[in-house]
Design an enzyme around this catalytic site. Structure first.
Site, PDB file in Angstrom:
ATOM      1  CG  ASP A   1      -0.263 -42.066   2.245  1.00 53.81           C
ATOM      2  OD1 ASP A   1      -0.341 -42.794   3.251  1.00 53.81           O
ATOM      3  OD2 ASP A   1      -1.219 -41.396   1.823  1.00 53.81           O
TER       4      ASP A   1
ATOM      5  CG  ASP B   1       4.894 -49.139  13.467  1.00 48.16           C
ATOM      6  OD1 ASP B   1       6.097 -49.389  13.641  1.00 48.16           O
ATOM      7  OD2 ASP B   1       4.242 -49.562  12.490  1.00 48.16           O
TER       8      ASP B   1
ATOM      9  CD  GLU C   1       9.549 -47.215  12.861  1.00 48.15           C
ATOM     10  OE1 GLU C   1      10.356 -47.743  12.078  1.00 48.15           O
ATOM     11  OE2 GLU C   1       8.315 -47.311  12.723  1.00 48.15           O
TER      12      GLU C   1
END
Length: 564
Positions: free
Chosen positions: A251, A288, A318
């Protein structure tokens, strides 16, 4: 763990890192976490791939990444891109991925160090009004010009973190092991001074009244009280469970890690996508670092975009993981509403190209995402993260780059190809000089890639037959063409990593009988006459690729004389 979350087998690596052996343990990478139950070899690609001549044949789409990492901070890139839009459209480009257009931590930042989602180069913040790329008005003009030329703009969206806070706050936090974020380095929380306050003094409450504070984040990487770097999780917060398993729980990536479970965050980010669509003319998003935040949050965000913003937006994420089975399950979890970059394929390009003549070209597509999910894969050869000097540097040998582009541009059922800005226009390099003496020229001097892009636009249609089985140093494929595209003209591709000429006897279809074909790239001499059954003997020069096309093909004169 996320492998289990997606219904895949998983295991915890033996001897996980602890505080005592922290320095002895290698980093745990995503692809080490789960033994692949199955790798799909390239032989599972259908051959022949039949495209009936009486069926509709949509035009091939091509994406370009409209930047590289080392673009100079001259605040002129939006104008630069606007100027080349007509040339890109002529090459068959249908979408352009632009760099993060939101205000960064400083006006020279590339945008991944994001400061303010709602500042597109409009407000005097972090050193000036424009972003590194230009002003909001110039961005709007670029998007309008691109749309008028048939090119949709993909907005690079950074939602994992925020950088360059306006003020710091005292906070209680737990210091975690950087190599396994599930483990605490100390049993008790400590008082730190965290840079977690965003008041946006230059923008004020324009567009969004939300001000960010420590409650909107899960962690930080710097304590201003002790002046120490590390990874801290705020007391009362938990890392998202549905993230990648790398480093135990990935995370936390960098800066102030956004808590996507907080209702204020969800409300503001969802609203931002709607606001963005009203500010600039877009065709979608490039999202992203999606391995680093809640999968369910992204699924909800994508559903919001499709329902409330634009159901036709193309979204590509991504997710850097060399585990195509995992990525395929991720796509299923997302309801196939997004695409992903084909990480395994670019890794194959790198590995095989660096093996020089020992690389087995027959395995180039082994376990690539295009074998698992061809309709949801975006293929590429280089991007801003994999180019020299970057964190995910994945070198592809220069001689091999044209081969790799031929494989992603000219094949059927092989994803959406993305051409890298520097491969068309060159790169200023890591340490640019005023005299441009260290300028890195485009691939093959800039003459080859445009011809391949035009070949994709004109002739890369119809049935495909692969010739991958007989020689590890040479592979080929033929496209028969489609009656609705360029008069039905097709093409034949041969490549080799050997230090000698290689030939393939390939069929291009009976309707091409009697035609004379030559190498579009002019790297392989000679002429090939197609026999009555549609066969020809096609060659490639040492360590190169050839693209054979009828010398009288529709559009051939234009391609032969094209200059970018």
């Amino acid at each position: 763990m996320m492998s289990q979350f997606l219904g895949l087998e998983s295991h915890r690596p033996p001897n996980p890192p602890t505080a005592d052996n922290l320095n002895q343990q290698p980093a745990i990478l995503s692809h080490d976490l789960r033994p692949l139950r199955r790798r799909r070899p390239a032989t599972e690609l259908p051959s022949p791939f039949i495209v009936p001549g009486d069926r509709p044949c949509p035009e091939n789409k091509t994406m370009i990444q409209g930047f590289e990492w080392y673009i100079p901070a001259d605040f002129a890139h939006w104008r630069r891109l606007t100027k080349i839009v007509p040339s890109l459209a002529a090459l068959g480009v249908t979408s352009m991925w632009i760099p993060p257009a939101c205000k960064a931590s400083w006006l020279t930042g590339n945008g991944y160090d994001i400061y303010d989602l709602f500042d597109l180069g409009e407000f005097d913040q972090k050193g000036g009004r424009p972003t590194k790329w230009g002003t909001k008005e110039e961005l709007q003009h670029l998007c309008q010009t691109a749309g008028a030329n048939g090119i949709s703009i993909l907005f690079d969206t950074v939602l994992n973190h925020k950088a360059a806070a306006d003020f710091s706050e005292p906070a209680r936090a737990l210091r975690v092991d950087p190599k396994d974020r599930r483990k605490l380095l100390f049993d008790k929380s400590e008082e730190i001074q965290a840079w977690t306050g965003w008041s946006f003094p230059g923008r004020g409450t324009a567009y969004s009244p939300m001000k960010w504070s420590k409650e909107h984040f899960t962690g930080i990487d710097y304590d201003d009280r002790s002046k120490q770097k590390g990874v801290w999780r705020f007391e009362g917060k938990q890392w998202a469970a549905d993230v990648d398993e790398e480093l135990g729980n990935y995370d936390y990536l960098m800066f102030a890690d956004i808590d996507h479970n907080h209702p204020d965050v969800r409300r503001d980010v969802f609203y931002w996508t709607s606001w963005l669509s009203r500010q600039v003319k877009l065709g979608g998003l490039r999202v992203d670092a999606i391995k680093h935040y809640s999968f369910e949050f992204l699924r909800d965000l994508v559903a919001h975009v499709h329902t409330h913003v634009d159901p036709n937006w193309f979204i590509v994420g991504e997710y850097w993981r060399q585990d195509s089975e995992f990525l395929a399950r991720y796509l299923e979890f997302m309801g196939h509403r997004i695409s992903l970059f084909d990480v395994q394929l670019v890794s194959n390009f790198s590995r095989i190209s660096l093996q020089e003549h020992k690389g087995d070209l027959r395995t180039i597509f082994d376990d690539a995402l295009v074998v698992w999910k061809p309709d949801n894969a975006v293929t590429f050869v280089v991007n801003h993260d994999t180019q020299a000097g970057q964190s995910l540097e994945t070198p592809v040998a220069p001689f091999f780059i044209p081969m790799a582009y031929a494989l992603i541009l000219l094949r059927v059922n092989a994803g959406l190809p993305c051409v890298f800005y520097s491969d068309l226009f060159g790169s200023t390099g890591q340490n640019p000089r005023p005299d441009r003496s260290n300028f890195i020229p485009p691939t093959s001097g800039g003459a080859i890639l445009p011809k391949m892009m035009l070949a994709r636009q004109l002739w890369a249609y119809g049935t495909q037959v692969d010739y991958f089985a007989d020689d590890p140093q040479s592979v080929g494929f033929a496209r028969f063409g489609h009656p609705s595209r360029s008069g039905g003209d097709g093409l034949a591709v041969v490549m080799t990593n050997a230090w000698e000429f290689k030939s393939k006897r390939m069929c291009v279809g009976r309707r091409h009988a009697g035609e004379v074909w030559t190498d579009l790239l002019k790297w392989c001499p000679g002429r090939v006459r197609i026999d009555a059954e549609g066969w020809g003997e096609f060659s490639a020069a040492p360590r190169s690729v050839s693209v054979w096309v009828n010398e009288r093909a529709q559009g051939r004169d234009m391609v032969d004389t094209f200059v970018l």
